[in-house]
Design a protein around this motif. Sequence first.
Motif, PDB file in Angstrom:
ATOM      1  N   VAL A 123      -5.395   8.945   4.732  1.00 51.16           N
ATOM      2  CA  VAL A 123      -5.140   8.894   6.169  1.00 51.16           C
ATOM      3  C   VAL A 123      -5.006   7.430   6.582  1.00 51.16           C
ATOM      4  O   VAL A 123      -5.763   6.565   6.127  1.00 51.16           O
ATOM      5  CB  VAL A 123      -6.255   9.606   6.965  1.00 51.16           C
ATOM      6  CG1 VAL A 123      -7.618   8.987   6.716  1.00 51.16           C
ATOM      7  CG2 VAL A 123      -5.920   9.627   8.446  1.00 51.16           C
ATOM      8  N   THR A 124      -4.004   7.170   7.435  1.00 50.27           N
ATOM      9  CA  THR A 124      -3.657   5.795   7.779  1.00 50.27           C
ATOM     10  C   THR A 124      -3.350   5.665   9.255  1.00 50.27           C
ATOM     11  O   THR A 124      -2.706   6.544   9.847  1.00 50.27           O
ATOM     12  CB  THR A 124      -2.411   5.331   6.974  1.00 50.27           C
ATOM     13  OG1 THR A 124      -2.631   5.551   5.573  1.00 50.27           O
ATOM     14  CG2 THR A 124      -2.110   3.870   7.217  1.00 50.27           C
ATOM     15  N   VAL A 125      -3.818   4.588   9.850  1.00 46.09           N
ATOM     16  CA  VAL A 125      -3.332   4.110  11.139  1.00 46.09           C
ATOM     17  C   VAL A 125      -2.978   2.640  10.931  1.00 46.09           C
ATOM     18  O   VAL A 125      -3.182   2.082   9.854  1.00 46.09           O
ATOM     19  CB  VAL A 125      -4.393   4.271  12.253  1.00 46.09           C
ATOM     20  CG1 VAL A 125      -4.695   5.741  12.500  1.00 46.09           C
ATOM     21  CG2 VAL A 125      -5.667   3.507  11.920  1.00 46.09           C
ATOM     22  N   TRP A 126      -2.461   2.014  11.955  1.00 45.20           N
ATOM     23  CA  TRP A 126      -2.068   0.611  11.808  1.00 45.20           C
ATOM     24  C   TRP A 126      -3.288  -0.233  11.400  1.00 45.20           C
ATOM     25  O   TRP A 126      -4.293  -0.300  12.110  1.00 45.20           O
ATOM     26  CB  TRP A 126      -1.480   0.090  13.111  1.00 45.20           C
ATOM     27  CG  TRP A 126      -0.977  -1.329  13.022  1.00 45.20           C
ATOM     28  CD1 TRP A 126      -1.709  -2.469  13.175  1.00 45.20           C
ATOM     29  CD2 TRP A 126       0.356  -1.750  12.751  1.00 45.20           C
ATOM     30  NE1 TRP A 126      -0.923  -3.584  13.011  1.00 45.20           N
ATOM     31  CE2 TRP A 126       0.358  -3.170  12.760  1.00 45.20           C
ATOM     32  CE3 TRP A 126       1.554  -1.073  12.516  1.00 45.20           C
ATOM     33  CZ2 TRP A 126       1.521  -3.920  12.539  1.00 45.20           C
ATOM     34  CZ3 TRP A 126       2.707  -1.820  12.292  1.00 45.20           C
ATOM     35  CH2 TRP A 126       2.690  -3.230  12.308  1.00 45.20           C
TER      36      TRP A 126
ATOM     37  N   GLN B 216      -7.006   2.237   6.600  1.00 47.42           N
ATOM     38  CA  GLN B 216      -6.642   3.301   5.663  1.00 47.42           C
ATOM     39  C   GLN B 216      -7.879   3.801   4.935  1.00 47.42           C
ATOM     40  O   GLN B 216      -8.789   3.030   4.618  1.00 47.42           O
ATOM     41  CB  GLN B 216      -5.617   2.792   4.639  1.00 47.42           C
ATOM     42  CG  GLN B 216      -4.988   3.874   3.781  1.00 47.42           C
ATOM     43  CD  GLN B 216      -3.795   3.334   3.003  1.00 47.42           C
ATOM     44  OE1 GLN B 216      -3.979   2.638   2.007  1.00 47.42           O
ATOM     45  NE2 GLN B 216      -2.581   3.639   3.452  1.00 47.42           N
ATOM     46  N   LEU B 217      -7.893   5.115   4.677  1.00 42.78           N
ATOM     47  CA  LEU B 217      -9.034   5.729   4.000  1.00 42.78           C
ATOM     48  C   LEU B 217      -8.552   6.761   2.989  1.00 42.78           C
ATOM     49  O   LEU B 217      -7.786   7.666   3.327  1.00 42.78           O
ATOM     50  CB  LEU B 217      -9.956   6.404   5.026  1.00 42.78           C
ATOM     51  CG  LEU B 217     -11.202   7.102   4.474  1.00 42.78           C
ATOM     52  CD1 LEU B 217     -12.127   6.103   3.781  1.00 42.78           C
ATOM     53  CD2 LEU B 217     -11.939   7.837   5.584  1.00 42.78           C
TER      54      LEU B 217
ATOM     55  N   GLN C 204       0.833  -1.196   0.000  1.00 45.89           N
ATOM     56  CA  GLN C 204       0.000   0.000   0.000  1.00 45.89           C
ATOM     57  C   GLN C 204       0.873   1.253   0.000  1.00 45.89           C
ATOM     58  O   GLN C 204       2.004   1.238   0.448  1.00 45.89           O
ATOM     59  CB  GLN C 204      -0.928   0.034   1.232  1.00 45.89           C
ATOM     60  CG  GLN C 204      -1.988  -1.052   1.254  1.00 45.89           C
ATOM     61  CD  GLN C 204      -1.431  -2.384   1.715  1.00 45.89           C
ATOM     62  OE1 GLN C 204      -0.491  -2.425   2.528  1.00 45.89           O
ATOM     63  NE2 GLN C 204      -1.990  -3.468   1.218  1.00 45.89           N
ATOM     64  N   GLU C 205       0.278   2.341  -0.517  1.00 48.04           N
ATOM     65  CA  GLU C 205       0.932   3.647  -0.506  1.00 48.04           C
ATOM     66  C   GLU C 205       0.027   4.665   0.181  1.00 48.04           C
ATOM     67  O   GLU C 205      -1.027   5.004  -0.359  1.00 48.04           O
ATOM     68  CB  GLU C 205       1.245   4.119  -1.933  1.00 48.04           C
ATOM     69  CG  GLU C 205       2.294   3.316  -2.652  1.00 48.04           C
ATOM     70  CD  GLU C 205       3.707   3.576  -2.137  1.00 48.04           C
ATOM     71  OE1 GLU C 205       3.884   4.523  -1.334  1.00 48.04           O
ATOM     72  OE2 GLU C 205       4.598   2.832  -2.522  1.00 48.04           O
TER      73      GLU C 205
ATOM     74  N   GLU D 181      -3.326   7.107  -4.309  1.00 53.54           N
ATOM     75  CA  GLU D 181      -4.502   6.838  -5.137  1.00 53.54           C
ATOM     76  C   GLU D 181      -5.532   7.947  -5.048  1.00 53.54           C
ATOM     77  O   GLU D 181      -6.507   7.967  -5.809  1.00 53.54           O
ATOM     78  CB  GLU D 181      -5.156   5.523  -4.698  1.00 53.54           C
ATOM     79  CG  GLU D 181      -5.666   5.556  -3.260  1.00 53.54           C
ATOM     80  CD  GLU D 181      -6.491   4.331  -2.910  1.00 53.54           C
ATOM     81  OE1 GLU D 181      -7.345   3.952  -3.723  1.00 53.54           O
ATOM     82  OE2 GLU D 181      -6.273   3.776  -1.822  1.00 53.54           O
ATOM     83  N   ALA D 182      -5.371   8.860  -4.105  1.00 56.22           N
ATOM     84  CA  ALA D 182      -6.319   9.948  -3.874  1.00 56.22           C
ATOM     85  C   ALA D 182      -5.535  11.189  -3.458  1.00 56.22           C
ATOM     86  O   ALA D 182      -4.357  11.097  -3.108  1.00 56.22           O
ATOM     87  CB  ALA D 182      -7.327   9.546  -2.789  1.00 56.22           C
TER      88      ALA D 182
END
Length: 212
Positions: A155-158, A161-162, A81-82, A150-151
């Motif tokens: 926003v990411t946490v362990w 992802q959103l 993932q990125e 991709e956007a």
Amino acid sequence: MSEPEPVEVEPEPVEALDPGHADRAPVVALVATLVLAALVVAAAAVVPRLLAEPVDRTLDQVRVYDDLPTTHVDGDVDYEQEPPVGGPHADRWLDCGAYDTQVRAENVVHDLEHGTVLLAYGPDTSADDVRRLEALLPDNGILTPWEGLEAPVVVTVWGRQLALTGADDPHLPLFIDAFGAGETAPEPFASCAGGVPDADGGQGAGVGSLPT
């Protein structure tokens, strides 16, 4: 037989016309026109909002990644993932805050393990939007530009992802409220505080070089 005497009928008095009446008529017409125009403008602004589909304010679009390894590694990691959502990572974590250059993935994953919120934005994001994102960044958070998103904003946490439409996406504060306290992190009571302050993970020893 005498003829009846004629009865005199007093004519009713005619009210004098107000000389200012004629002058006020155009003013009244103008005011009525302005009020009507204001109502039309207000309707044009409100009706489309009423007819528009309601904004989705759920977190149904959050992607979930479970069973991520927490092992420490020395080299680079090929994340799927990125930006990455977890997995093997460096033994040094990064300090909290906003970075001007893209942070090293292997180090920031260690931050995710500590419950950090990672807020990444594309390189074309305006300075105003970057400031908006920084204002939303929690104390235990890292803000960074990121290539290949991709956007516009991700926003990411362990393990969660959103993808977001931008700095003003209403789902961002919802995500932070739901996951910003380390709810999914393996080490939820740790923090990004005291990490390496360099975006590349640093080369020298520091507090953030201690394995946890």
